[in-house]
Design an enzyme around this catalytic site. Sequence first.
Site, PDB file in Angstrom:
ATOM      1  N   TYR A 142      61.807 -45.642  19.853  1.00 49.28           N
ATOM      2  CA  TYR A 142      62.168 -45.915  18.451  1.00 49.28           C
ATOM      3  C   TYR A 142      63.638 -45.577  18.179  1.00 49.28           C
ATOM      4  CZ  TYR A 142      57.140 -46.340  17.437  1.00 49.28           C
ATOM      5  OH  TYR A 142      55.822 -46.718  17.410  1.00 49.28           O
ATOM      6  N   LYS A 187      52.323 -42.231  30.580  1.00 53.69           N
ATOM      7  CA  LYS A 187      52.011 -43.445  31.348  1.00 53.69           C
ATOM      8  C   LYS A 187      52.775 -43.324  32.675  1.00 53.69           C
ATOM      9  CE  LYS A 187      50.243 -47.646  31.640  1.00 53.69           C
ATOM     10  NZ  LYS A 187      48.795 -47.837  31.851  1.00 53.69           N
ATOM     11  N   ASP A 219      46.456 -45.123  28.071  1.00 54.74           N
ATOM     12  CA  ASP A 219      45.392 -46.123  27.862  1.00 54.74           C
ATOM     13  C   ASP A 219      44.019 -45.467  27.932  1.00 54.74           C
ATOM     14  OD1 ASP A 219      46.324 -45.733  30.435  1.00 54.74           O
ATOM     15  OD2 ASP A 219      46.002 -47.782  31.120  1.00 54.74           O
ATOM     16  N   ASP A 243      52.464 -42.273  17.809  1.00 57.42           N
ATOM     17  CA  ASP A 243      52.359 -43.093  16.604  1.00 57.42           C
ATOM     18  C   ASP A 243      51.032 -43.859  16.636  1.00 57.42           C
ATOM     19  OD1 ASP A 243      52.979 -44.398  14.298  1.00 57.42           O
ATOM     20  OD2 ASP A 243      54.490 -45.729  15.174  1.00 57.42           O
ATOM     21  N   ASP A 247      47.133 -42.889  14.588  1.00 57.26           N
ATOM     22  CA  ASP A 247      46.457 -43.793  13.645  1.00 57.26           C
ATOM     23  C   ASP A 247      45.014 -44.005  14.083  1.00 57.26           C
ATOM     24  OD1 ASP A 247      48.672 -44.091  12.048  1.00 57.26           O
ATOM     25  OD2 ASP A 247      48.463 -46.272  11.890  1.00 57.26           O
TER      26      ASP A 247
END
Length: 355
Positions: A142, A187, A219, A243, A247
């Site tokens: 980001y 990852k 994942d 992020d 959620d």
Amino acid sequence: MVKNIAVIRGDGIGPEIVEQALNVLDKVSKLYGHTFNYTDVDMGGCAIDKYGDPLPEAELKKCVESDSVLLGAVGGDKWNGVPGNMRPEKGLLRLRAGMGVYSNNRPAKIWSQLADASPLKKSIVDEGIDFIIVRELIGGIYFGEHKTEGDTAIDVLTYSEAEIERIGRIGFETARKRRGKLCSVEKSNVLDSSRLWKKVMHRLADEYPDVELSDMLVDNCAMQIVKNPSQFDVIVTENMFGDILSDEASMITGSIGMIPSSSLGKTSCGLYEPIHGSAPDIAGKDVANPIGTILSAAMMLRFSFDMPKEADAVENAVSAYLDAGYRTADIMSEGMTLVGCKKCGELIIGNIRKD
Ligand code: NAD
């Protein structure tokens, strides 16, 4: 105690939910003899309309100079057409970077009164859902370079050892104060930045022998959060993974409207906000759930102002409100009493007691 709070009402439902949180803080200040001074700060779409900038320097300065910042939410379709670096959300990224708040903590905890609101099977919910996601907030993709060259778009993901170490330590410290289990999510089967992440986390583990460290690929983590959430105590991860996972984690607890968050850096000046957005679809209708913002104010009392009794009083008041069967539309279920945003705030305030 006297505390100066910068208040960003923002866009959409922001002003409605922040109003309720401020009313809660006013009740706390009266009961416990504190003074909370509020300074309004324009950020997001409303600041674009006023100044042509989602967070002018003077507004950021008010936040940096405060004892803490309470934020509603920013953004909305109205500003979709503005250039990327002037979008409302850019104000939020600049605020986080300007305040140096690199650690975002989001609890995913199911309220027993709302167990039916979780989309997960009852047998999974009954195992218990109570974990925290510690998300790195001012690094990673980001904050990397973003550019488009012809038909190719480029976003750069960078992490340094120092950036990983400072968030890693927050993960270990948080786990140490809870059930002592830390899951580092990355990852590393694909990304160099994740391999570095894993290496740093394991180096730090030697300094925290009382914390049990595990690794999980992002994942798999996305899957485990819905399959077996009770296994988690604290998850620590980088900006974008955090992020997305937070959620997902919020949804299994019932409603996005219930979850607070805190963002902290080196000082006690923190940024406190609900995890949801500006919900333009329900803005101005007095139906939004203000509890995520009210609980964010409680986190501010606990983590930035060292007022644990006051924070408990607010959290207990929310619990008593739920016990009494009141619900805003997002968490409404059969047999409960439907209330709007304002009424919800009033009922919670009525439950705040000094022990
Ligand atoms: P959103 O979180 O605003 O809304 C998603 C859904 O949840 C909507 O149906 C909404 O009505 C509902 N919802 C959200 N908060 C609620 C509450 N307190 N009570 C009841 N229902 C609630 O996400 P979105 O629709 O993807 O985004 C809307 C805008 O918010 C976009 O402009 C987005 O960029 C922005 N946004 C801002 C922040 C922030 O300010 N921190 C975070 C996320 C999204």
